[in-house]
Enzyme design. Sequence first.
Site, mmCIF file in Angstrom:
data_model
loop_
_atom_site.group_PDB
_atom_site.id
_atom_site.type_symbol
_atom_site.label_atom_id
_atom_site.label_comp_id
_atom_site.label_asym_id
_atom_site.label_seq_id
_atom_site.Cartn_x
_atom_site.Cartn_y
_atom_site.Cartn_z
ATOM 1 N N HIS A 15 -6.964 -5.135 18.131
ATOM 2 C CA HIS A 15 -7.758 -6.194 18.470
ATOM 3 C C HIS A 15 -7.079 -7.629 18.516
ATOM 4 C CE1 HIS A 15 -8.664 -5.673 14.578
ATOM 5 N NE2 HIS A 15 -9.320 -6.966 14.211
ATOM 6 N N VAL A 34 0.224 9.409 -1.026
ATOM 7 C CA VAL A 34 0.732 10.492 -0.625
ATOM 8 C C VAL A 34 -0.418 11.703 -0.918
ATOM 9 C CG1 VAL A 34 3.169 10.324 -1.254
ATOM 10 C CG2 VAL A 34 1.682 10.838 -3.164
ATOM 11 N N HIS A 75 0.835 -1.157 0.158
ATOM 12 C CA HIS A 75 -0.017 0.014 0.100
ATOM 13 C C HIS A 75 1.102 1.293 0.030
ATOM 14 C CE1 HIS A 75 -1.220 3.269 2.779
ATOM 15 N NE2 HIS A 75 -2.316 3.378 1.912
ATOM 16 N N HIS A 135 13.022 -1.662 3.526
ATOM 17 C CA HIS A 135 13.488 -0.626 4.269
ATOM 18 C C HIS A 135 14.569 0.172 3.984
ATOM 19 C CE1 HIS A 135 10.596 -1.079 7.649
ATOM 20 N NE2 HIS A 135 10.361 -2.154 7.312
#
Length: 304
Positions: free
Chosen positions: A174, A108, A105, A144
């Site tokens: 959750h 901007v 995903h 990264h």
Amino acid sequence: MQIDQVKSYLLSLQDEICAALTEEDGGAEFITDTWQREEGGGGRSRVLAEGSVFEKAGVNFSHVMGASLPPSASASRPELAGRSYQAMGVSLVIHPRNPYVPTSHANVRLFVAEKEGAEPVWWFGGGYDLTPYYGNREDCIAWHDAAYRACAPFGEDVYPRFKQWCDKYFYLKHRKEPRGVGGLFFDDLNSWGFDRSFAFIRAVGDSFANAYLPIVARRKDTPYGERERQFQLYRRGRYVEFNLVFDRGTLFGLQSDGRTEAILMSLPPLVRWEYDYRAQPGTAEAELTDYYLQDRDWLAEAGS
């Protein structure tokens, strides 16, 4: 503010990413749906479905206006509640066919909140993140590293700060687990001034394809069977849960009476839930949560 320049960049970014994904897929084309919004503005949605590599990929551009900021946009800035606004951005979600290729995903965006007799208040936001079904250390480090290199010209503190923000944001409370292996997330960015902030979202947007597509190329031909496919569909459920419960973009779109088809474009075409699923210890499925979906310094992992 150079709003027209931002809009021009976002439209070209949508074009470039769609072209790169089409080339990588090699079996399907994006369909384009241009739409208008009654309250103001509109957008250009592009969706690739049932491709050779991508089961579904959506790359949306929108530029919408309204008389009052929705709650999701003013939650962290209550002093702006009631202002008129315009918001523009590119948002994309890619759901691959092969379970060994991660979902990804990116987004901007620019917000401008306006009030008669007052200076407009603007801010940028965005980032990108990676959601693997079967973890791969090489891919996580490369992902990264690309994020770090996009941030580096703007200060050594930028990548670690926005990486941490991403880890915190894409967390399913959750489930008590992160959605994926992170990346970058930032919002309310205006302290650098408009020009530098705009340059930063260009750096982030322009680096996405170079960060993601090499991972796709490495993994798209990995053999898999029904076990891997069923696990992919199960883990996609986490993606759906996050987007429908926590995602600010989804909430903003729904609260601002946006176009539902474009807002929910992010959801995968197929998904399943299983009651109280537990991966067998020692399997690749267990490794995903035991090792990869943890708070890790992936750049430090590169040297270990």
